[in-house]
Design a protein around this motif. Structure first.
Motif, PDB file in Angstrom:
ATOM      1  N   LEU A 242      62.234  48.256  38.389  1.00 27.13           N
ATOM      2  CA  LEU A 242      61.780  48.553  39.751  1.00 27.13           C
ATOM      3  C   LEU A 242      61.468  50.050  39.859  1.00 27.13           C
ATOM      4  O   LEU A 242      60.455  50.461  40.436  1.00 27.13           O
ATOM      5  CB  LEU A 242      62.861  48.164  40.769  1.00 27.13           C
ATOM      6  CG  LEU A 242      63.076  46.657  40.963  1.00 27.13           C
ATOM      7  CD1 LEU A 242      64.305  46.397  41.822  1.00 27.13           C
ATOM      8  CD2 LEU A 242      61.839  46.012  41.599  1.00 27.13           C
TER       9      LEU A 242
ATOM     10  N   VAL B 202      53.927  44.261  47.307  1.00 27.99           N
ATOM     11  CA  VAL B 202      54.959  45.151  46.761  1.00 27.99           C
ATOM     12  C   VAL B 202      56.282  44.987  47.504  1.00 27.99           C
ATOM     13  O   VAL B 202      57.363  45.137  46.931  1.00 27.99           O
ATOM     14  CB  VAL B 202      54.470  46.619  46.807  1.00 27.99           C
ATOM     15  CG1 VAL B 202      55.523  47.550  46.225  1.00 27.99           C
ATOM     16  CG2 VAL B 202      53.162  46.782  46.071  1.00 27.99           C
TER      17      VAL B 202
ATOM     18  N   SER C 213      59.182  42.846  46.224  1.00 29.46           N
ATOM     19  CA  SER C 213      59.998  43.188  45.055  1.00 29.46           C
ATOM     20  C   SER C 213      61.486  43.165  45.405  1.00 29.46           C
ATOM     21  O   SER C 213      62.302  42.672  44.627  1.00 29.46           O
ATOM     22  CB  SER C 213      59.578  44.538  44.444  1.00 29.46           C
ATOM     23  OG  SER C 213      59.461  45.519  45.411  1.00 29.46           O
ATOM     24  N   GLN C 214      61.834  43.677  46.573  1.00 35.91           N
ATOM     25  CA  GLN C 214      63.243  43.656  46.987  1.00 35.91           C
ATOM     26  C   GLN C 214      63.733  42.218  47.139  1.00 35.91           C
ATOM     27  O   GLN C 214      64.811  41.865  46.648  1.00 35.91           O
ATOM     28  CB  GLN C 214      63.396  44.409  48.314  1.00 35.91           C
ATOM     29  CG  GLN C 214      64.814  44.378  48.887  1.00 35.91           C
ATOM     30  CD  GLN C 214      65.695  45.460  48.264  1.00 35.91           C
ATOM     31  OE1 GLN C 214      65.356  46.639  48.296  1.00 35.91           O
ATOM     32  NE2 GLN C 214      66.810  45.060  47.682  1.00 35.91           N
TER      33      GLN C 214
ATOM     34  N   PHE D 266      55.935  42.580  40.681  1.00 38.16           N
ATOM     35  CA  PHE D 266      55.875  42.869  42.122  1.00 38.16           C
ATOM     36  C   PHE D 266      55.724  44.364  42.366  1.00 38.16           C
ATOM     37  O   PHE D 266      54.934  44.806  43.208  1.00 38.16           O
ATOM     38  CB  PHE D 266      57.121  42.340  42.847  1.00 38.16           C
ATOM     39  CG  PHE D 266      57.023  40.886  43.220  1.00 38.16           C
ATOM     40  CD1 PHE D 266      55.974  40.429  44.038  1.00 38.16           C
ATOM     41  CD2 PHE D 266      57.950  39.969  42.782  1.00 38.16           C
ATOM     42  CE1 PHE D 266      55.876  39.081  44.395  1.00 38.16           C
ATOM     43  CE2 PHE D 266      57.861  38.626  43.134  1.00 38.16           C
ATOM     44  CZ  PHE D 266      56.825  38.177  43.937  1.00 38.16           C
ATOM     45  N   ALA D 267      56.499  45.170  41.613  1.00 42.04           N
ATOM     46  CA  ALA D 267      56.477  46.616  41.845  1.00 42.04           C
ATOM     47  C   ALA D 267      55.109  47.199  41.500  1.00 42.04           C
ATOM     48  O   ALA D 267      54.652  48.153  42.148  1.00 42.04           O
ATOM     49  CB  ALA D 267      57.568  47.300  41.026  1.00 42.04           C
TER      50      ALA D 267
ATOM     51  N   SER E 118      60.264  41.726  38.590  1.00 42.23           N
ATOM     52  CA  SER E 118      60.387  43.025  39.268  1.00 42.23           C
ATOM     53  C   SER E 118      59.225  43.924  38.899  1.00 42.23           C
ATOM     54  O   SER E 118      58.617  44.575  39.763  1.00 42.23           O
ATOM     55  CB  SER E 118      61.695  43.710  38.872  1.00 42.23           C
ATOM     56  OG  SER E 118      62.793  42.954  39.297  1.00 42.23           O
TER      57      SER E 118
ATOM     58  N   TRP F 188      62.546  39.491  45.745  1.00 39.72           N
ATOM     59  CA  TRP F 188      62.643  38.912  44.396  1.00 39.72           C
ATOM     60  C   TRP F 188      63.918  39.364  43.693  1.00 39.72           C
ATOM     61  O   TRP F 188      64.690  38.553  43.181  1.00 39.72           O
ATOM     62  CB  TRP F 188      61.407  39.314  43.564  1.00 39.72           C
ATOM     63  CG  TRP F 188      61.552  39.044  42.086  1.00 39.72           C
ATOM     64  CD1 TRP F 188      61.869  39.939  41.115  1.00 39.72           C
ATOM     65  CD2 TRP F 188      61.402  37.784  41.426  1.00 39.72           C
ATOM     66  NE1 TRP F 188      61.911  39.335  39.885  1.00 39.72           N
ATOM     67  CE2 TRP F 188      61.621  38.004  40.044  1.00 39.72           C
ATOM     68  CE3 TRP F 188      61.080  36.486  41.878  1.00 39.72           C
ATOM     69  CZ2 TRP F 188      61.542  36.984  39.101  1.00 39.72           C
ATOM     70  CZ3 TRP F 188      61.000  35.471  40.914  1.00 39.72           C
ATOM     71  CH2 TRP F 188      61.231  35.723  39.554  1.00 39.72           C
TER      72      TRP F 188
ATOM     73  N   SER G 151      57.779  51.635  40.530  1.00 37.81           N
ATOM     74  CA  SER G 151      57.474  52.449  41.727  1.00 37.81           C
ATOM     75  C   SER G 151      57.144  53.895  41.345  1.00 37.81           C
ATOM     76  O   SER G 151      57.136  54.781  42.213  1.00 37.81           O
ATOM     77  CB  SER G 151      58.674  52.431  42.672  1.00 37.81           C
ATOM     78  OG  SER G 151      59.730  53.217  42.121  1.00 37.81           O
TER      79      SER G 151
END
Lengths: 429, 429
Positions: free
Chosen positions: B48, B250, B253-254, B181-182, B178, B256, B52
């Protein structure tokens, strides 16, 4: 905290301990082989003695018993010398149980001999008793073969075990034939049994050929003298083809016994060479492993372990968890020579070691497969004996018949029989 | 000379030594599981963080590293406590080599973390590095599972190892998702990899189900909360079906990470229960075996060994060399209850012991077969990697594709690949 290097050193020490145990076990196997050989001869002479209703073979048998007693004392001394402390493993438990079992047999041997002398047992009963005792001794050898940590040594032990087992079938053949000739009468059951024993012998000797070294295979070929074989095959033919109830020439019993004995004695010489080769191999492996340990200890003494490593765990292209056998890896071009060298990084040493152990473990699996086949067949036989109240011999015949009918290997039929039993007995998981 | 009874006692002592080692190893497995769990979380957070571009997840990652360092110290303390003297076997050599290997990885971990913090690694590279380290730790657990002397314990260890491996695939799924998504972008390769990981997970959990106790299977069922599973499956669907190059939310991500983490944490609770059950089983087995040893020692103290045996080795109807598993034998009606009783003859005690060890050895062969399958697949993968210069992932895909095309099990395809390699490389015997 202990370093990676110190665990590498511990791993080597484990290998050395295993090899030392193996050298001890080899001595035990050797002594056991000598006792088996003597008991095989006593069995043959006892059969001749029983077959002649105690009229002949008395002196030979008594002399042989003396020799057996002496060799038995040597084997028991070997048992006593086993370092029980350093054998405390699952294999140790099985080995000691086998020894406990066979000691019961050795203890009961004087009583058996008394019954033979008193004419209380038939030739078949005498043979069966000796077969049981010798199987007990061979089971000790089997456990030793099953516990070898090194694939090359394991291969030699498998060759040796199968050779000993083949020789035992040759011994049973001698006893069965002796009984037949001494009785003077062709008996179809015993004749059949004799041909079965010839076949079992050949199967064992095939496994020996598959696993023995080139040298020993050549020695085995050389040891088979054509004139002895020709004489033996002629007598085998007579025993195999005489119609039920027809007379056998009692005077051929001596000829038969001598021909079989010449062959079995030649086998004993090969067996001794196998055992000697095994011991040499153990010693060589011990020397190599001790030298490698010394190199690692030198690296540790120089404290290079504390220095930053040249190669990084995460950057290394090679992952030893996916290690290949060296021949395969060499074809892929990924592997350097084995063995620790002082100028290599710890990571490289670790990778070498992992690769080597992985290779050894794979090879061992292959070699042990041949031992597992034997276990399967024995279990399937036991199953048939219990369920269908068969003798061991009949159980074996049943399996063989099934294999022939279905055109499958004996081991596959055994496997199928056991799988069926698991289903039928609703075995809990 | 030592009696049969004294070897029976030695056999029991071997079993006790093996069980004591196993109890030690269980503690090691437990600590390793905790470290693996923490590293799995660090891997997810690192992904993650990398995804980011270092803008988020800094605090969480730093906190997790502290926890990992603490657990690492605990695992290394366990390594140090291993009684290297009493583990001097072939299995010991492999276990210590695995430890030496993984210590290299743990030593290189601070440098890896520095590179992650400096943004020097991609999400995939970060994942790959943690996967390698965690695989190294799982290989330590694997060696422990491979060395258990008791089939029931071995079965539990196989269940535990496969559960840990399944959990690791769940962890890799978390990390891969992760990263996706990130990054905010659908990447077909990574999406494919994710689906692969879901499948591998399910395979491992199936083996767990096959070998775990009824209690633990039920606990695993209960631990899977439907609302967590539903949320996870929705996100899996999004990740699996988004067209290449399309945008991913995005902000998911949290969500997930939390959904995966809830599931993985529930798995950790089951893993702990598995480990606790294993330790209880070891303790029970130790108690039983110690009691049986005490009975045998009592028999020895009374010197009943010196008395003539009631049962005679050569008369006994039963030959323990042809021993059956108890369930099968019971169906044949040939076996009494196990365990030494003071009023039984030494021969009967020996026969019991032989039968029990034979049974254990057969059961072990069955359980280990599942571990051998894993070894075969790993070796076939390694072969493809070397010969065809594939990544581990691609090698795995190739094998799976072959299995699907030929409608065969993965392990059978792996076996065929290896057999072919043996032929091609002209491997010396």
């Amino acid at each position: 905290m202990k370093s990676g290097l110190s665990f590498l050193i511990e791993a080597r020490r484990c290998e050395i301990a295993g090899l030392q145990q193996l050298a001890l076990t080899s001595a035990l196997v050797n002594a056991t082989g000598r006792l088996v050989h003597a008991l095989q001869r006593e069995r043959g002479l006892s059969n001749l003695y029983v077959g002649s209703q105690g009229r002949r073979w008395q002196t030979e048998r008594t002399g042989q018993i003396t020799q057996c007693e002496q060799l038995q004392a040597e084997v028991q001394a070997c048992f006593d010398q086993l370092d029980t402390q350093s054998l405390q493993t699952a294999n140790g438990a099985r080995l000691f149980s086998r020894i406990a079992y066979v000691l019961q047999g050795l203890d009961a041997l004087p009583r058996l001999r008394g019954r033979v002398a008193a004419g209380a047992l038939s030739a078949q009963q005498t043979t069966a008793a000796f077969v049981r005792l010798i199987n007990g001794l061979l089971a000790v050898v089997f456990e030793a073969a099953d516990s070898a940590p090194d694939p090359d040594i394991s291969r030699r032990l498998v060759a040796l075990f199968n050779f000993m087992q083949g020789k035992e079938f040759a011994g049973q053949e001698r006893a069965t034939g002796s009984g037949l000739f001494a009785s003077g009468l062709a008996d179809p059951d015993e004749q059949h049994h004799l041909l079965d024993l010839v076949e079992s012998q050949e199967r064992c000797l095939q496994v020996f050929t598959d696993f023995a070294s080139e040298t020993l295979r050549a020695e085995w070929q050389r040891s088979q003298r054509p004139e002895v074989l020709a004489g033996l095959e002629r007598l085998r033919r007579i025993l195999g083809t005489m119609p039920a109830g027809s007379a056998l020439d009692v005077n051929l019993s001596q000829t038969w016994f001598d021909a079989c004995t010449a062959r079995i004695d030649a086998m004993k010489a090969v067996e001794d060479a196998l055992a000697a080769e095994l011991l040499t191999l153990c010693t060589q492996r011990l020397d190599t492993t001790r030298r490698e340990l010394a190199t690692l200890e030198q690296v540790a003494a120089e404290q290079r372990d504390a220095l930053p490593d040249r190669a990084d765990f995460f950057d290394s292209r090679e992952d030893p968890l996916l290690a290949l056998p060296p021949s395969v890896a060499a074809a892929g071009g990924a592997v350097q020579a084995y063995g620790p060298q002082v100028d290599r990084s710890i990571l490289e040493l670790v990778q070498d070691q992992s690769r080597r152990l992985q290779h050894m473990s794979d090879e061992l699996d292959t070699v042990r497969a041949s031992l597992n086949e034997r276990k399967l067949i024995e279990r399937a036989k036991g199953l048939l004996m219990a369920h269908r109240h068969l003798s061991e011999e009949d159980a074996h015949k049943t399996l063989r018949q099934m294999a022939m009918n279905q055109n499958r290997r004996l081991v596959d039929v055994a496997d199928a029989v056991l799988a069926m039993a698991d289903v039928l007995s609703d075995r809990p998981r």
